[in-house]
Design a protein around this motif. Structure first.
Motif, PDB file in Angstrom:
ATOM      1  N   PRO A   1       0.845  -1.208   0.000  1.00  0.00           N
ATOM      2  CA  PRO A   1       0.000   0.000   0.000  1.00  0.00           C
ATOM      3  C   PRO A   1       0.875   1.250   0.000  1.00  0.00           C
ATOM      4  O   PRO A   1       1.900   1.296   0.684  1.00  0.00           O
ATOM      5  CB  PRO A   1      -0.777  -0.100   1.319  1.00  0.00           C
ATOM      6  N   VAL A   2       0.492   2.244  -0.788  1.00  0.00           N
ATOM      7  CA  VAL A   2       1.270   3.481  -0.898  1.00  0.00           C
ATOM      8  C   VAL A   2       0.391   4.662  -0.507  1.00  0.00           C
ATOM      9  O   VAL A   2      -0.739   4.797  -0.973  1.00  0.00           O
ATOM     10  CB  VAL A   2       1.792   3.680  -2.348  1.00  0.00           C
ATOM     11  N   LEU A   3       0.940   5.490   0.394  1.00  0.00           N
ATOM     12  CA  LEU A   3       0.250   6.699   0.814  1.00  0.00           C
ATOM     13  C   LEU A   3       1.210   7.865   0.628  1.00  0.00           C
ATOM     14  O   LEU A   3       2.369   7.786   1.059  1.00  0.00           O
ATOM     15  CB  LEU A   3      -0.160   6.562   2.287  1.00  0.00           C
ATOM     16  N   ILE A   4       0.763   8.913  -0.048  1.00  0.00           N
ATOM     17  CA  ILE A   4       1.634  10.065  -0.297  1.00  0.00           C
ATOM     18  C   ILE A   4       0.932  11.342   0.175  1.00  0.00           C
ATOM     19  O   ILE A   4      -0.267  11.526  -0.056  1.00  0.00           O
ATOM     20  CB  ILE A   4       1.997  10.177  -1.802  1.00  0.00           C
ATOM     21  N   ASN A   5       1.694  12.190   0.870  1.00  0.00           N
ATOM     22  CA  ASN A   5       1.199  13.517   1.239  1.00  0.00           C
ATOM     23  C   ASN A   5       2.212  14.545   0.786  1.00  0.00           C
ATOM     24  O   ASN A   5       3.416  14.335   0.957  1.00  0.00           O
ATOM     25  CB  ASN A   5       1.009  13.630   2.757  1.00  0.00           C
ATOM     26  N   ALA A   6       1.731  15.650   0.245  1.00  0.00           N
ATOM     27  CA  ALA A   6       2.629  16.725  -0.168  1.00  0.00           C
ATOM     28  C   ALA A   6       2.510  17.885   0.810  1.00  0.00           C
ATOM     29  O   ALA A   6       1.530  17.997   1.541  1.00  0.00           O
ATOM     30  CB  ALA A   6       2.289  17.185  -1.586  1.00  0.00           C
ATOM     31  N   GLY A   7       3.549  18.730   0.834  1.00  0.00           N
ATOM     32  CA  GLY A   7       3.504  19.937   1.661  1.00  0.00           C
ATOM     33  C   GLY A   7       3.576  19.673   3.146  1.00  0.00           C
ATOM     34  O   GLY A   7       2.975  20.389   3.944  1.00  0.00           O
ATOM     35  N   ILE A   8       4.339  18.658   3.571  1.00  0.00           N
ATOM     36  CA  ILE A   8       4.344  18.288   4.988  1.00  0.00           C
ATOM     37  C   ILE A   8       5.419  19.020   5.787  1.00  0.00           C
ATOM     38  O   ILE A   8       5.441  18.915   7.007  1.00  0.00           O
ATOM     39  CB  ILE A   8       4.516  16.768   5.154  1.00  0.00           C
ATOM     40  N   ILE A   9       6.348  19.702   5.111  1.00  0.00           N
ATOM     41  CA  ILE A   9       7.383  20.451   5.834  1.00  0.00           C
ATOM     42  C   ILE A   9       7.137  21.939   5.576  1.00  0.00           C
ATOM     43  O   ILE A   9       7.448  22.446   4.495  1.00  0.00           O
ATOM     44  CB  ILE A   9       8.790  20.009   5.385  1.00  0.00           C
ATOM     45  N   PRO A  10       6.558  22.640   6.550  1.00  0.00           N
ATOM     46  CA  PRO A  10       6.076  24.008   6.284  1.00  0.00           C
ATOM     47  C   PRO A  10       7.166  24.981   5.858  1.00  0.00           C
ATOM     48  O   PRO A  10       6.887  25.889   5.077  1.00  0.00           O
ATOM     49  CB  PRO A  10       5.471  24.451   7.626  1.00  0.00           C
ATOM     50  N   VAL A  11       8.410  24.815   6.343  1.00  0.00           N
ATOM     51  CA  VAL A  11       9.446  25.805   6.021  1.00  0.00           C
ATOM     52  C   VAL A  11      10.115  25.545   4.671  1.00  0.00           C
ATOM     53  O   VAL A  11      10.911  26.365   4.223  1.00  0.00           O
ATOM     54  CB  VAL A  11      10.538  25.874   7.125  1.00  0.00           C
ATOM     55  N   ALA A  12       9.816  24.418   4.028  1.00  0.00           N
ATOM     56  CA  ALA A  12      10.451  24.099   2.741  1.00  0.00           C
ATOM     57  C   ALA A  12       9.660  24.712   1.590  1.00  0.00           C
ATOM     58  O   ALA A  12       8.476  25.008   1.719  1.00  0.00           O
ATOM     59  CB  ALA A  12      10.549  22.587   2.566  1.00  0.00           C
ATOM     60  N   ASP A  13      10.323  24.889   0.427  1.00  0.00           N
ATOM     61  CA  ASP A  13       9.623  25.395  -0.748  1.00  0.00           C
ATOM     62  C   ASP A  13       8.696  24.328  -1.334  1.00  0.00           C
ATOM     63  O   ASP A  13       7.689  24.642  -1.962  1.00  0.00           O
ATOM     64  CB  ASP A  13      10.639  25.858  -1.799  1.00  0.00           C
ATOM     65  N   GLY A  14       9.059  23.084  -1.145  1.00  0.00           N
ATOM     66  CA  GLY A  14       8.211  21.978  -1.554  1.00  0.00           C
ATOM     67  C   GLY A  14       8.578  20.774  -0.725  1.00  0.00           C
ATOM     68  O   GLY A  14       9.726  20.637  -0.304  1.00  0.00           O
ATOM     69  N   SER A  15       7.618  19.888  -0.456  1.00  0.00           N
ATOM     70  CA  SER A  15       7.943  18.721   0.362  1.00  0.00           C
ATOM     71  C   SER A  15       6.921  17.625   0.145  1.00  0.00           C
ATOM     72  O   SER A  15       5.833  17.866  -0.389  1.00  0.00           O
ATOM     73  CB  SER A  15       7.997  19.092   1.851  1.00  0.00           C
ATOM     74  N   ALA A  16       7.280  16.419   0.556  1.00  0.00           N
ATOM     75  CA  ALA A  16       6.375  15.283   0.430  1.00  0.00           C
ATOM     76  C   ALA A  16       6.804  14.185   1.375  1.00  0.00           C
ATOM     77  O   ALA A  16       7.976  14.107   1.756  1.00  0.00           O
ATOM     78  CB  ALA A  16       6.382  14.745  -1.012  1.00  0.00           C
ATOM     79  N   GLU A  17       5.854  13.351   1.772  1.00  0.00           N
ATOM     80  CA  GLU A  17       6.206  12.118   2.472  1.00  0.00           C
ATOM     81  C   GLU A  17       5.602  10.960   1.702  1.00  0.00           C
ATOM     82  O   GLU A  17       4.503  11.069   1.156  1.00  0.00           O
ATOM     83  CB  GLU A  17       5.725  12.122   3.930  1.00  0.00           C
ATOM     84  N   VAL A  18       6.347   9.874   1.612  1.00  0.00           N
ATOM     85  CA  VAL A  18       5.872   8.658   0.972  1.00  0.00           C
ATOM     86  C   VAL A  18       5.885   7.555   2.021  1.00  0.00           C
ATOM     87  O   VAL A  18       6.933   7.281   2.623  1.00  0.00           O
ATOM     88  CB  VAL A  18       6.753   8.285  -0.239  1.00  0.00           C
ATOM     89  N   ILE A  19       4.719   6.999   2.280  1.00  0.00           N
ATOM     90  CA  ILE A  19       4.620   5.862   3.195  1.00  0.00           C
ATOM     91  C   ILE A  19       4.313   4.660   2.310  1.00  0.00           C
ATOM     92  O   ILE A  19       3.215   4.525   1.781  1.00  0.00           O
ATOM     93  CB  ILE A  19       3.533   6.112   4.264  1.00  0.00           C
TER      94      ILE A  19
END
Lengths: 241, 258
Positions: free
Chosen positions: A27-45
């Motif tokens: 199973p793959v779960l992805i969220n974007a924008g998880i690090i508020p101080v970065a210009d772009g970010s994502a987490e992949v579970i």
């Protein structure tokens, strides 16, 4: 590779220990924008893997000698957090993380329109928080989403997945137990739209027929993960419009 | 990376706000951001926690190793803290060996926990003179918008309080919870616009002067102090922040213990 073991990882009906069939990914779960101080970010579970990526830039490249006159440089770092594995990892870069950083940068440079930002630098930071086999693939996938989240122009997004072999059977996306006894590993990074490859590694032992099956499994996993990436970016960047 | 040159405009703005007793994000002088605490967030750590305070997000993970006790303390285990402030957490953190700032962070967090005696080192002994548990606490910044000190300290205590000694994995007895007898908590104050404020965001830190970190244990015992950066403060100023630290540490302790 752990080599041939007596451990039965796949039953006579082709069902793996975690209930998947040979061609299934975890199973793959992805969220974007998880690090508020970065210009772009994502987490992949991805299964039990938890990988985060942050993008900073484009910005002026320092020191000057690293600047390229005609394009931006991608400064990519892949790192495993000390608590990410069963046995603690001593902090700091090692040969493995340096190699993965290098091939990840080269994969992403193939899709990022770096020529739009001469003399600048784009920083891509990949951090593995929990590792359960397949972290380099999850890292490349997370970095793609983070770059898109940062609004960096790209020709395509890269999705990475690996197939391997357990008990002589080719299967897609090995989990940790399977990886420990795995007999081969074929990670690939594929552009979602063009279908071109920008990342490829392999180790182990595959016959020509097995190789083709592994290749096809990887290719089959690209579109479903791409969908999940798109959904993540829509959620964090304001819906379907 | 060196601290970015302070834009005089930011400093002037902070001074103006201070005259009206205001802050950049509208908080009161001693008003902390909401602390969102979650435990059990890292499946390969023996204890873990995530703390979010505004745009600051940190993780803490506890791992165990088997060590040979030091010859002068053959029945004692060990405790070690390492702060990882990797460049993922902000533009101002660069890759490479730990910076003096990151080392200070780890050491101040470590002292507060160690000196409180909340971990019974004798209890970590497995075989006197031969084998003992070493508790390794790794604090890790995901997003730095100021006050990593308090975020780390809070996450650290929550991770320790939920940690399990992995006896079975190392074949030395059964798994059991790590006994933690006290809950030392840290409160950090920064001089911004001429006066001390609590729980600064990053922009306040850039435009601020010196900072003071106070770790208080149960019953308000003082376990660690640290003054950082250039600047001087008076005894009256210290009294004022110490009084606030006593009430705030108690609130944070309740959050971690429950």
């Amino acid at each position: 590779m752990g080599g041939y073991g007596d451990v039965q990882m796949i039953d006579e009906n082709g069902i793996r220990m975690d209930g998947r069939t040979a061609g299934d990914i975890r199973p793959v779960l992805i969220n974007a924008g998880i690090i508020p101080v970065a210009d772009g970010s994502a987490e992949v579970i991805w299964g039990n893997n938890h990988v985060v990526a942050a993008v900073y830039g484009p910005m002026e490249a320092h020191p000057r000698k690293i600047q390229k006159q005609d394009r931006a440089v991608l400064d990519v770092r892949y790192n495993m957090a000390p608590f990410s594995t069963t046995d603690r990892i001593r902090p700091g870069f090692n040969r493995r993380s340096r190699e993965i950083s290098k091939v990840t940068a080269e994969a992403l440079e193939s899709v990022v329109l770096t020529e739009l930002y001469p003399r600048s630098k784009i920083r891509v930071e990949i951090e593995v928080l929990t590792a359960e086999a397949g972290t380099r693939c999850a890292g490349i996938t997370a970095a793609s989403v983070a770059l898109a989240d940062a609004g960096i122009p790209m020709t395509d997004m890269v999705i990475s997945v690996a197939s391997g072999k357990i008990n002589g059977v080719v299967v897609c996306d090995l989990n940790k137990e399977e990886d420990n006894y795995g007999e081969a590993d074929l990670p690939m990074g594929v552009c979602a739209n063009s279908g071109e490859l920008v990342f490829l590694q392999m180790d182990g032992d595959l016959s020509p027929e097995e190789f083709q099956v592994a290749w096809d499994y990887n290719m089959g996993a690209i579109a479903p993960v791409h969908e999940i990436m798109i959904e993540a970016l829509k959620r964090s960047n304001g819906g379907d419009e | 990376m060196p601290t970015p040159p302070v834009p005089e405009l930011l400093r002037a703005h902070l001074n103006k706000l201070a005259e009206k007793d205001e802050r950049l994000d509208g908080r009161g002088r001693f008003e902390g951001r909401e602390v969102i605490l979650e435990t059990g967030v890292l499946s390969n750590a023996e204890g873990s926690a995530r703390v979010q305070m505004g745009n600051t997000i940190v993780l803490a993970g506890v791992k165990f190793q088997i060590m040979t006790p030091y010859p002068d303390r053959p029945t004692s285990g060990g405790f070690m803290t390492s702060a990882e402030v990797r460049p993922v957490s902000g533009l101002h953190w660069e890759a490479g060996p730990p910076s003096p700032e990151a080392i200070e962070l780890g050491r101040v967090v470590d002292r507060g926990i160690r000196e409180s005696g909340c971990i019974d080192m004798e209890d970590l002994c497995i075989l006197p003179g031969e084998k003992a548990w070493q508790v390794i606490l790794d604090v890790f910044a995901l997003s730095d918008d100021g006050n990593l000190f308090d975020a780390f300290a809070t996450a650290a205590m929550a991770a320790l309080r939920t940690a399990t000694i992995p006896g079975e994995k190392f074949d030395v007895g059964e798994d059991r919870p790590l006994p933690v007898s006290k809950t030392p908590m840290m409160c950090s104050y920064h001089r911004v616009g001429g006066r001390y404020v609590y729980d600064t965001i990053r922009r306040e830190e850039i435009g601020g002067a010196e900072r003071i970190h106070i770790t208080l244990g149960d019953d308000n015992h003082v376990h660690s102090l640290q003054k950082g950066l250039k600047g001087a403060f008076t005894a009256a100023e210290f009294d004022e922040i110490m009084e606030h630290a006593r009430s705030r540490c108690a609130e944070l302790r309740d959050l971690v213990n429950n």
